[in-house]
Write a protein that holds these residues in place. Structure first.
Motif, PDB file in Angstrom:
ATOM      1  N   ASN B 214      32.432 112.645  75.482  1.00 31.14           N
ATOM      2  CA  ASN B 214      31.786 111.329  75.311  1.00 31.14           C
ATOM      3  C   ASN B 214      31.144 111.197  73.930  1.00 31.14           C
ATOM      4  O   ASN B 214      30.794 112.180  73.298  1.00 31.14           O
ATOM      5  N   LEU B 215      31.000 109.921  73.526  1.00 31.39           N
ATOM      6  CA  LEU B 215      30.264 109.613  72.289  1.00 31.39           C
ATOM      7  C   LEU B 215      28.966 108.913  72.684  1.00 31.39           C
ATOM      8  O   LEU B 215      28.936 108.116  73.621  1.00 31.39           O
ATOM      9  N   GLU B 216      27.896 109.203  71.991  1.00 31.20           N
ATOM     10  CA  GLU B 216      26.634 108.501  72.288  1.00 31.20           C
ATOM     11  C   GLU B 216      26.618 107.124  71.624  1.00 31.20           C
ATOM     12  O   GLU B 216      26.079 106.177  72.153  1.00 31.20           O
ATOM     13  N   TYR B 217      27.202 107.073  70.434  1.00 27.90           N
ATOM     14  CA  TYR B 217      27.317 105.779  69.761  1.00 27.90           C
ATOM     15  C   TYR B 217      28.391 105.923  68.704  1.00 27.90           C
ATOM     16  O   TYR B 217      28.818 107.038  68.400  1.00 27.90           O
ATOM     17  N   PHE B 218      28.862 104.817  68.187  1.00 27.08           N
ATOM     18  CA  PHE B 218      29.698 104.941  67.006  1.00 27.08           C
ATOM     19  C   PHE B 218      29.311 103.902  65.952  1.00 27.08           C
ATOM     20  O   PHE B 218      28.709 102.874  66.249  1.00 27.08           O
ATOM     21  N   VAL B 219      29.618 104.297  64.722  1.00 28.77           N
ATOM     22  CA  VAL B 219      29.224 103.476  63.585  1.00 28.77           C
ATOM     23  C   VAL B 219      30.472 102.820  63.018  1.00 28.77           C
ATOM     24  O   VAL B 219      31.513 103.468  62.892  1.00 28.77           O
ATOM     25  N   VAL B 220      30.390 101.547  62.719  1.00 33.56           N
ATOM     26  CA  VAL B 220      31.517 100.831  62.130  1.00 33.56           C
ATOM     27  C   VAL B 220      31.076 100.339  60.754  1.00 33.56           C
ATOM     28  O   VAL B 220      30.064  99.654  60.621  1.00 33.56           O
ATOM     29  N   LYS B 221      31.832 100.755  59.754  1.00 33.70           N
ATOM     30  CA  LYS B 221      31.521 100.261  58.419  1.00 33.70           C
ATOM     31  C   LYS B 221      32.598  99.259  58.050  1.00 33.70           C
ATOM     32  O   LYS B 221      33.779  99.545  58.147  1.00 33.70           O
ATOM     33  N   TYR B 222      32.174  98.052  57.663  1.00 31.51           N
ATOM     34  CA  TYR B 222      33.176  97.034  57.391  1.00 31.51           C
ATOM     35  C   TYR B 222      33.132  96.615  55.935  1.00 31.51           C
ATOM     36  O   TYR B 222      32.154  96.815  55.230  1.00 31.51           O
ATOM     37  N   ASP B 223      34.229  96.033  55.548  1.00 32.26           N
ATOM     38  CA  ASP B 223      34.361  95.518  54.190  1.00 32.26           C
ATOM     39  C   ASP B 223      33.457  94.294  54.045  1.00 32.26           C
ATOM     40  O   ASP B 223      33.616  93.319  54.781  1.00 32.26           O
ATOM     41  N   PRO B 224      32.498  94.326  53.112  1.00 33.02           N
ATOM     42  CA  PRO B 224      31.550  93.195  53.017  1.00 33.02           C
ATOM     43  C   PRO B 224      32.219  91.870  52.650  1.00 33.02           C
ATOM     44  O   PRO B 224      31.605  90.821  52.777  1.00 33.02           O
ATOM     45  N   ASP B 225      33.512  91.929  52.212  1.00 30.08           N
ATOM     46  CA  ASP B 225      34.211  90.674  51.912  1.00 30.08           C
ATOM     47  C   ASP B 225      34.552  89.898  53.188  1.00 30.08           C
ATOM     48  O   ASP B 225      34.798  88.697  53.142  1.00 30.08           O
ATOM     49  N   TYR B 226      34.582  90.631  54.325  1.00 28.57           N
ATOM     50  CA  TYR B 226      34.880  89.952  55.590  1.00 28.57           C
ATOM     51  C   TYR B 226      33.594  89.401  56.193  1.00 28.57           C
ATOM     52  O   TYR B 226      32.510  89.937  55.958  1.00 28.57           O
ATOM     53  N   ALA B 227      33.736  88.358  56.991  1.00 30.88           N
ATOM     54  CA  ALA B 227      32.555  87.777  57.639  1.00 30.88           C
ATOM     55  C   ALA B 227      32.091  88.707  58.751  1.00 30.88           C
ATOM     56  O   ALA B 227      32.880  89.090  59.626  1.00 30.88           O
ATOM     57  N   ALA B 228      30.807  89.074  58.716  1.00 31.56           N
ATOM     58  CA  ALA B 228      30.264  90.006  59.702  1.00 31.56           C
ATOM     59  C   ALA B 228      30.406  89.446  61.114  1.00 31.56           C
ATOM     60  O   ALA B 228      30.742  90.171  62.060  1.00 31.56           O
ATOM     61  N   THR B 229      30.202  88.144  61.264  1.00 28.24           N
ATOM     62  CA  THR B 229      30.261  87.553  62.610  1.00 28.24           C
ATOM     63  C   THR B 229      31.672  87.631  63.189  1.00 28.24           C
ATOM     64  O   THR B 229      31.857  87.901  64.381  1.00 28.24           O
ATOM     65  N   ALA B 230      32.668  87.420  62.328  1.00 26.88           N
ATOM     66  CA  ALA B 230      34.052  87.473  62.810  1.00 26.88           C
ATOM     67  C   ALA B 230      34.395  88.884  63.265  1.00 26.88           C
ATOM     68  O   ALA B 230      35.004  89.088  64.332  1.00 26.88           O
ATOM     69  N   ILE B 231      33.984  89.869  62.476  1.00 28.63           N
ATOM     70  CA  ILE B 231      34.262  91.255  62.843  1.00 28.63           C
ATOM     71  C   ILE B 231      33.519  91.616  64.126  1.00 28.63           C
ATOM     72  O   ILE B 231      34.081  92.239  65.032  1.00 28.63           O
ATOM     73  N   GLN B 232      32.282  91.146  64.218  1.00 26.49           N
ATOM     74  CA  GLN B 232      31.494  91.450  65.424  1.00 26.49           C
ATOM     75  C   GLN B 232      32.166  90.848  66.651  1.00 26.49           C
ATOM     76  O   GLN B 232      32.257  91.499  67.700  1.00 26.49           O
ATOM     77  N   GLN B 233      32.696  89.621  66.481  1.00 28.54           N
ATOM     78  CA  GLN B 233      33.363  88.960  67.606  1.00 28.54           C
ATOM     79  C   GLN B 233      34.612  89.759  68.018  1.00 28.54           C
ATOM     80  O   GLN B 233      34.849  89.989  69.206  1.00 28.54           O
ATOM     81  N   SER B 234      35.384  90.197  67.022  1.00 22.87           N
ATOM     82  CA  SER B 234      36.585  90.988  67.322  1.00 22.87           C
ATOM     83  C   SER B 234      36.201  92.266  68.047  1.00 22.87           C
ATOM     84  O   SER B 234      36.882  92.685  68.996  1.00 22.87           O
ATOM     85  N   LEU B 235      35.091  92.891  67.592  1.00 25.05           N
ATOM     86  CA  LEU B 235      34.610  94.124  68.225  1.00 25.05           C
ATOM     87  C   LEU B 235      34.289  93.880  69.697  1.00 25.05           C
ATOM     88  O   LEU B 235      34.726  94.634  70.580  1.00 25.05           O
ATOM     89  N   VAL B 236      33.547  92.807  69.939  1.00 25.02           N
ATOM     90  CA  VAL B 236      33.149  92.490  71.325  1.00 25.02           C
ATOM     91  C   VAL B 236      34.388  92.264  72.175  1.00 25.02           C
ATOM     92  O   VAL B 236      34.525  92.845  73.268  1.00 25.02           O
ATOM     93  N   ASP B 237      35.331  91.453  71.651  1.00 24.17           N
ATOM     94  CA  ASP B 237      36.556  91.145  72.417  1.00 24.17           C
ATOM     95  C   ASP B 237      37.330  92.413  72.745  1.00 24.17           C
ATOM     96  O   ASP B 237      37.721  92.642  73.893  1.00 24.17           O
ATOM     97  N   LEU B 238      37.506  93.248  71.730  1.00 25.10           N
ATOM     98  CA  LEU B 238      38.311  94.458  71.912  1.00 25.10           C
ATOM     99  C   LEU B 238      37.656  95.411  72.918  1.00 25.10           C
ATOM    100  O   LEU B 238      38.309  95.928  73.831  1.00 25.10           O
TER     101      LEU B 238
END
Lengths: 238, 398
Positions: B214-238
């Motif tokens: 198991n993992l306790e948490y994971f860290v996602v580092k994203y490209d700042p050129d992308y919109a944080a909200t869009a990536i967050q939404q994709s994360l939630v959906d996935l």
């Protein structure tokens, strides 16, 4: 041709207050004072001698009449212009000495030069010279509280002298001193007068007035009498 | 004339030293309070930002939460891989587990935390290696017993002159080889120390300390050129899809956007600092009124002196300048004392509450100028009164 007198008062009036409370202190004073004069102004209280002195000292302006000092009509000058006149040509000695407390004799004497914008070195040198004239160089670093009344008055005279004024105005200069100190001060004034300074002095003591060349007596806002060439003090060897 | 005025003012202040101190106390306290509060506020903000940037800028931290069902469903390596592969704009996704351990070597021991992760996790958390090397692919793949030491741990159990890289140590009963030492990262908030940590390969910690994948948490580092909200939404959906959540069911995980926390905390501490500074400014104002009060007393007390000055030919503006200078010098001195106090106080308090001391030249300068300005504002009226005195009356004043 007579030279222009140093000071000329023509029909000077002074009224304090207005309306029913108005009080006319001077009712038309005419007086001319030549350069080199040593004049004592006398009179009972309320006679107008102090008011005249304030006008002569450019501290106050007359209500009416003409006051010429060095040919300038002082009654037309504003407050700051009169300040500049005092700064440049007049020295004051008061009955209460009026030295700055907790300030050394030297600094007190330097004060008028401060307002002339003189440098520290110039101020110091001139102040020491003035203190020398009144014989107080050894007391230069003492504050008024450490000096006797006679010494304080001599510091005040040094302060009046330091700017090398045309006229020295002394308002009851011996009023707070015992008779021995008073005579010392008067002899000092006589010496200064002999050196060329015009001295105008208000006093109510005949013995002190006797040191002057001219005695002017006031009564009820008018000049009552002028005794010229009194020079009573000549009997006292200086 | 101004230089002389300042000298005169200093002399006058020295003459009434106790009164001057009491008068300026309001200014001193006001300036000290404002500057201390702002400095500490800056320190707290800096500390929070440091902590957050130690999590990595433009990062999401994803961790499971308890739902109404009452269980916590941990993430697995498969979730992290899916995030990395299926969402555009993701630079790094790396899971982590941690455990409390005691580190032993050379007869020394030290209680610390072992963090399991990959080189990606180190990158996402902005952890840099000072000496030695990162984990190798083989060490990560097969869960080798190698470790990277935080400086705190290194200092605690290795002598200062020794190079720990290559030496052996023990974490609880797991032997491991030191392959590197990390760069210092500084103090985190809440007593946590980012340097008091040992990193080991994720698999090693999972197997040897946790006994699960198991993992306790994971860290996602994203490209700042992308919109944080869009990536967050994709994360939630996935993640909802992978965790088989029905529509209407709440998320059984949480996503923290470090940039957002940064902003929110910055705004919160900023607002707090501003509020405290406003309250402290009131004491400055009260101090200013105290100055005006004492200057008025001083003018009355020195009426005769003013008369003398006017009689010997001082102009009204020169008398005004003198009293104004006195008020300004008094306030400026108070301001300087206040700044010195604030420096000492904020330095001491910052050390005591464990936030960095951030000297802010702007607030120091502004406070000082403000204090001096108070001298002008509250000194003007008394100075004007002094300059308008009639010399004859002033000389007669007893």
């Amino acid at each position: 041709m007579t030279p222009e007198p140093l000071i000329a008062l023509e029909g000077i009036t002074k009224t304090f207050g207005s309306g029913a409370a108005a009080f006319q202190a001077l009712k038309g004073v005419d007086l001319t004072i030549a350069r080199g004069e040593f004049m004592a102004i006398m009179g009972p209280s309320g006679s107008g001698k102090s008011t005249t002195m304030n006008i002569l000292g450019c501290l106050d302006v007359p209500t009416g009449g003409v006051f010429r000092f060095r040919g300038v009509e002082v009654q037309k000058l504003d407050r700051d212009q009169r300040s500049l006149l005092r700064r440049r040509y007049l020295g004051f000695v008061f009955q209460g000495f009026n030295l700055l407390a907790r300030t050394t004799a030297l600094e007190n004497v330097e004060l008028p030069l401060l307002y002339r914008g003189e440098s520290k070195a110039v101020r110091r040198e001139a102040a020491l010279r003035a203190l020398d004239q009144v014989g107080l160089v050894p007391w230069a670093e003492h504050t008024p509280a450490e000096l006797s009344g006679g010494q304080q008055q001599r510091v005040a005279i040094a302060r009046a002298l330091v700017t090398d004024p045309d006229v020295l105005l002394a308002d009851e200069p011996t009023g707070n001193l015992d008779s021995e100190r008073s005579v010392e001060i008067m002899e000092l004034l006589r010496r200064l007068n002999a050196a060329g300074i015009t001295i105008l002095m208000v006093t109510h003591e005949e013995e002190m007035a006797a040191f002057a060349r001219t005695i002017v007596r006031f009564r009820d806002g008018l000049v009552e009498s002028i005794e010229r060439g009194a020079l009573a003090g000549e009997e006292h060897p200086a | 004339m101004l230089g002389t005025s300042i000298l005169l003012a200093l002399r006058e202040i020295r003459r009434h030293i106790l009164r001057s101190i009491l008068t300026t106390l309001g200014i001193i306290i006001g300036v000290a309070a404002v500057v201390t509060m702002v400095t500490l506020g800056n320190g707290v903000t800096a500390s929070v930002q440091e902590q957050i940037s130690s999590l990595g800028a433009s990062n999401f931290i994803v961790f499971p939460v308890r739902t109404t069902r009452g269980t916590i469903r941990p993430f697995e390596e498969g979730d992290v891989r899916a995030v990395r592969q299926q969402i555009a704009g993701i630079k790094v996704a790396a899971g982590s587990v941690s455990a409390s351990v005691t580190a032993f070597t050379n007869g020394q021991d030290w209680d610390t935390t072992v963090e399991g992760g990959t080189n990606d996790l180190l990158e996402a958390q902005s952890v840099k290696i000072a000496e030695g090397r990162p984990f190798s692919a083989d060490e990560l793949e097969s869960g080798k017993s190698v470790c990277l030491l935080g400086v705190k741990v290194r200092e605690a159990i290795f002598p200062p002159d020794a190079n720990p890289v290559g030496s052996q140590m023990r974490l609880d009963d797991v032997a491991c080889q030191v392959i590197g030492v990390l760069e210092p990262r500084g103090q985190g908030g809440g007593g946590a120390d980012d340097d008091d940590v040992v990193y080991m390969p994720l698999k090693t910690v999972q197997r040897r300390f946790k006994g699960s994948d198991n993992l306790e948490y994971f860290v996602v580092k994203y490209d700042p050129d992308y919109a944080a909200t869009a990536i967050q939404q994709s994360l939630v959906d996935l993640l909802r899809e992978r965790r088989l959540l029905q529509a209407g069911e709440p998320n059984d995980f949480n996503i923290i956007d470090t940039a957002q926390i940064n902003q929110a905390l910055g705004a919160a501490t900023g607002a707090l600092t501003a509020m405290v500074a406003v309250i402290a400014s009131i004491s400055l104002l009260v101090g200013g009124i105290g100055i005006m009060n004492i200057m008025l007393v001083s003018v009355t007390e020195r009426t005769r002196e003013i008369g003398i000055r006017l009689a010997i030919g001082a102009l009204a503006r020169e008398v005004r300048l003198q009293f104004l200078t006195e008020a300004v010098v008094l306030c400026a001195l108070g301001g300087l004392v206040g700044l010195a106090l604030a420096f000492a106080a904020s330095f001491g308090i910052a050390a005591a509450i464990d936030v960095p001391f951030v000297f802010d030249p702007v607030i120091n300068l502004v406070s000082f100028l403000f204090a001096a300005g108070m001298g002008i504002v509250f000194g003007y009226y008394p100075a004007r009164r002094a300059s308008q005195l009639d010399p004859i009356d002033a000389l007669r004043h007893e």
